[in-house]
Write a protein that holds these residues in place. Structure first.
Motif, PDB file in Angstrom:
ATOM      1  N   MET A 157       0.832  -1.195   0.000  1.00  0.00           N
ATOM      2  CA  MET A 157       0.000   0.000   0.000  1.00  0.00           C
ATOM      3  C   MET A 157       0.876   1.258   0.000  1.00  0.00           C
ATOM      4  O   MET A 157       0.544   2.235  -0.656  1.00  0.00           O
ATOM      5  CB  MET A 157      -0.911  -0.051   1.228  1.00  0.00           C
ATOM      6  N   LYS A 158       1.980   1.190   0.722  1.00  0.00           N
ATOM      7  CA  LYS A 158       2.878   2.333   0.798  1.00  0.00           C
ATOM      8  C   LYS A 158       3.399   2.719  -0.590  1.00  0.00           C
ATOM      9  O   LYS A 158       3.485   3.903  -0.925  1.00  0.00           O
ATOM     10  CB  LYS A 158       4.044   2.014   1.742  1.00  0.00           C
ATOM     11  N   THR A 159       3.739   1.716  -1.400  1.00  0.00           N
ATOM     12  CA  THR A 159       4.255   1.980  -2.748  1.00  0.00           C
ATOM     13  C   THR A 159       3.183   2.616  -3.623  1.00  0.00           C
ATOM     14  O   THR A 159       3.466   3.589  -4.338  1.00  0.00           O
ATOM     15  CB  THR A 159       4.771   0.677  -3.392  1.00  0.00           C
ATOM     16  N   ILE A 160       1.976   2.120  -3.565  1.00  0.00           N
ATOM     17  CA  ILE A 160       0.900   2.698  -4.368  1.00  0.00           C
ATOM     18  C   ILE A 160       0.627   4.141  -3.941  1.00  0.00           C
ATOM     19  O   ILE A 160       0.475   5.027  -4.786  1.00  0.00           O
ATOM     20  CB  ILE A 160      -0.368   1.829  -4.328  1.00  0.00           C
ATOM     21  N   LYS A 161       0.599   4.389  -2.652  1.00  0.00           N
ATOM     22  CA  LYS A 161       0.388   5.768  -2.181  1.00  0.00           C
ATOM     23  C   LYS A 161       1.497   6.686  -2.697  1.00  0.00           C
ATOM     24  O   LYS A 161       1.238   7.810  -3.123  1.00  0.00           O
ATOM     25  CB  LYS A 161       0.339   5.812  -0.656  1.00  0.00           C
ATOM     26  N   ARG A 162       2.732   6.213  -2.651  1.00  0.00           N
ATOM     27  CA  ARG A 162       3.860   7.022  -3.120  1.00  0.00           C
ATOM     28  C   ARG A 162       3.760   7.273  -4.618  1.00  0.00           C
ATOM     29  O   ARG A 162       4.012   8.375  -5.095  1.00  0.00           O
ATOM     30  CB  ARG A 162       5.163   6.291  -2.772  1.00  0.00           C
ATOM     31  N   MET A 163       3.378   6.251  -5.363  1.00  0.00           N
ATOM     32  CA  MET A 163       3.212   6.410  -6.808  1.00  0.00           C
ATOM     33  C   MET A 163       2.065   7.362  -7.136  1.00  0.00           C
ATOM     34  O   MET A 163       2.151   8.138  -8.095  1.00  0.00           O
ATOM     35  CB  MET A 163       3.006   5.049  -7.463  1.00  0.00           C
ATOM     36  N   MET A 164       1.017   7.324  -6.352  1.00  0.00           N
ATOM     37  CA  MET A 164      -0.099   8.257  -6.560  1.00  0.00           C
ATOM     38  C   MET A 164       0.374   9.688  -6.283  1.00  0.00           C
ATOM     39  O   MET A 164       0.027  10.610  -7.034  1.00  0.00           O
ATOM     40  CB  MET A 164      -1.293   7.899  -5.673  1.00  0.00           C
ATOM     41  N   ASP A 165       1.175   9.876  -5.239  1.00  0.00           N
ATOM     42  CA  ASP A 165       1.718  11.204  -4.957  1.00  0.00           C
ATOM     43  C   ASP A 165       2.556  11.694  -6.136  1.00  0.00           C
ATOM     44  O   ASP A 165       2.516  12.870  -6.499  1.00  0.00           O
ATOM     45  CB  ASP A 165       2.557  11.199  -3.678  1.00  0.00           C
ATOM     46  N   HIS A 166       3.308  10.777  -6.743  1.00  0.00           N
ATOM     47  CA  HIS A 166       4.081  11.134  -7.935  1.00  0.00           C
ATOM     48  C   HIS A 166       3.150  11.559  -9.065  1.00  0.00           C
ATOM     49  O   HIS A 166       3.418  12.537  -9.772  1.00  0.00           O
ATOM     50  CB  HIS A 166       4.967   9.967  -8.385  1.00  0.00           C
ATOM     51  N   MET A 167       2.052  10.857  -9.255  1.00  0.00           N
ATOM     52  CA  MET A 167       1.109  11.200 -10.317  1.00  0.00           C
ATOM     53  C   MET A 167       0.562  12.613 -10.137  1.00  0.00           C
ATOM     54  O   MET A 167       0.524  13.392 -11.086  1.00  0.00           O
ATOM     55  CB  MET A 167      -0.050  10.190 -10.364  1.00  0.00           C
ATOM     56  N   TYR A 168       0.142  12.953  -8.912  1.00  0.00           N
ATOM     57  CA  TYR A 168      -0.384  14.298  -8.664  1.00  0.00           C
ATOM     58  C   TYR A 168       0.685  15.345  -8.997  1.00  0.00           C
ATOM     59  O   TYR A 168       0.405  16.367  -9.624  1.00  0.00           O
ATOM     60  CB  TYR A 168      -0.814  14.492  -7.209  1.00  0.00           C
ATOM     61  N   TRP A 169       1.910  15.091  -8.552  1.00  0.00           N
ATOM     62  CA  TRP A 169       3.030  15.997  -8.789  1.00  0.00           C
ATOM     63  C   TRP A 169       3.315  16.127 -10.284  1.00  0.00           C
ATOM     64  O   TRP A 169       3.487  17.239 -10.795  1.00  0.00           O
ATOM     65  CB  TRP A 169       4.248  15.459  -8.022  1.00  0.00           C
ATOM     66  N   ALA A 170       3.362  14.998 -10.987  1.00  0.00           N
ATOM     67  CA  ALA A 170       3.670  15.010 -12.420  1.00  0.00           C
ATOM     68  C   ALA A 170       2.569  15.705 -13.215  1.00  0.00           C
ATOM     69  O   ALA A 170       2.860  16.459 -14.153  1.00  0.00           O
ATOM     70  CB  ALA A 170       3.877  13.579 -12.917  1.00  0.00           C
ATOM     71  N   ASP A 171       1.319  15.473 -12.852  1.00  0.00           N
ATOM     72  CA  ASP A 171       0.217  16.172 -13.525  1.00  0.00           C
ATOM     73  C   ASP A 171       0.378  17.679 -13.355  1.00  0.00           C
ATOM     74  O   ASP A 171       0.208  18.447 -14.312  1.00  0.00           O
ATOM     75  CB  ASP A 171      -1.144  15.735 -12.961  1.00  0.00           C
ATOM     76  N   GLU A 172       0.731  18.112 -12.165  1.00  0.00           N
ATOM     77  CA  GLU A 172       0.921  19.539 -11.896  1.00  0.00           C
ATOM     78  C   GLU A 172       2.079  20.101 -12.721  1.00  0.00           C
ATOM     79  O   GLU A 172       1.981  21.194 -13.276  1.00  0.00           O
ATOM     80  CB  GLU A 172       1.160  19.781 -10.399  1.00  0.00           C
ATOM     81  N   ARG A 173       3.166  19.362 -12.813  1.00  0.00           N
ATOM     82  CA  ARG A 173       4.328  19.822 -13.594  1.00  0.00           C
ATOM     83  C   ARG A 173       3.964  19.988 -15.064  1.00  0.00           C
ATOM     84  O   ARG A 173       4.373  20.953 -15.709  1.00  0.00           O
ATOM     85  CB  ARG A 173       5.490  18.829 -13.462  1.00  0.00           C
ATOM     86  N   ILE A 174       3.210  19.038 -15.591  1.00  0.00           N
ATOM     87  CA  ILE A 174       2.777  19.127 -16.994  1.00  0.00           C
ATOM     88  C   ILE A 174       1.903  20.363 -17.198  1.00  0.00           C
ATOM     89  O   ILE A 174       2.078  21.120 -18.158  1.00  0.00           O
ATOM     90  CB  ILE A 174       2.032  17.838 -17.425  1.00  0.00           C
ATOM     91  N   LEU A 175       0.960  20.577 -16.292  1.00  0.00           N
ATOM     92  CA  LEU A 175       0.086  21.746 -16.403  1.00  0.00           C
ATOM     93  C   LEU A 175       0.896  23.036 -16.375  1.00  0.00           C
ATOM     94  O   LEU A 175       0.633  23.970 -17.150  1.00  0.00           O
ATOM     95  CB  LEU A 175      -0.957  21.740 -15.284  1.00  0.00           C
TER      96      LEU A 175
END
Length: 151
Positions: free
Chosen positions: A1-19
């Motif tokens: 679960m910890k890995t999925i949460k960390r990967m989700m945090d990366h997704m939010y961050w990456a989406d923001e960077r793209i925007l």
């Protein structure tokens, strides 16, 4: 679960960077905006399925020139995914979700595999978005996981 949460945090961050990259270059490229919107809508579609809702109301590929609306969708997605993930127990990752795809074809997939699809799908398309940004002589967004991990 910890890995999925960390990967989700990366997704939010990456989406923001793209925007941010798209806002900085003030692109009007309709294909690029269509692709970015697709990522946001796909995140929403999968979230709806995880929540036991239908997703027929969403159109995955649609032209837009409204980056503000896309940003709003990404922000709402991030908030709803955070709530969903926080309420998710490790044992629920292997639960099977019944849903229909956008064409009405029924499927059954585990929560774990759906979350991995969301994560990998977004990263794939962020690479395409960066390629288009580069071709327009715009600054691509650094969205590698390792960059996020080093923060």
């Amino acid at each position: 679960m910890k890995t999925i949460k960390r990967m989700m945090d990366h997704m939010y961050w990456a989406d923001e960077r793209i925007l941010e990259s798209l806002e900085d270059c003030e692109t009007k490229n309709k294909d690029l905006l269509k692709l970015v919107r697709h990522v946001a809508v796909a995140e929403r579609v999968w979230l709806s399925r995880l929540q036991g809702k239908g997703s027929a109301e969403y159109t995955l590929w649609e032209e837009t020139d409204d980056l503000t609306a896309i940003r709003t969708m990404f922000e709402e997605n991030a908030e709803e995914y955070r709530v969903y993930i926080e309420g998710l127990e490790e044992s629920e990752l292997d639960e099977i979700i019944d849903y229909m795809n956008q064409s009405g074809v029924p499927f059954r997939t585990s929560v774990r595999d759906i979350l991995l699809q969301v994560l990998l799908h977004g990263q794939y398309h962020r690479g395409q978005i960066n390629r288009i940004l580069r071709s327009e002589s715009a600054e691509p967004a650094q969205v590698d996981y390792i960059t996020f991990a080093r923060l």
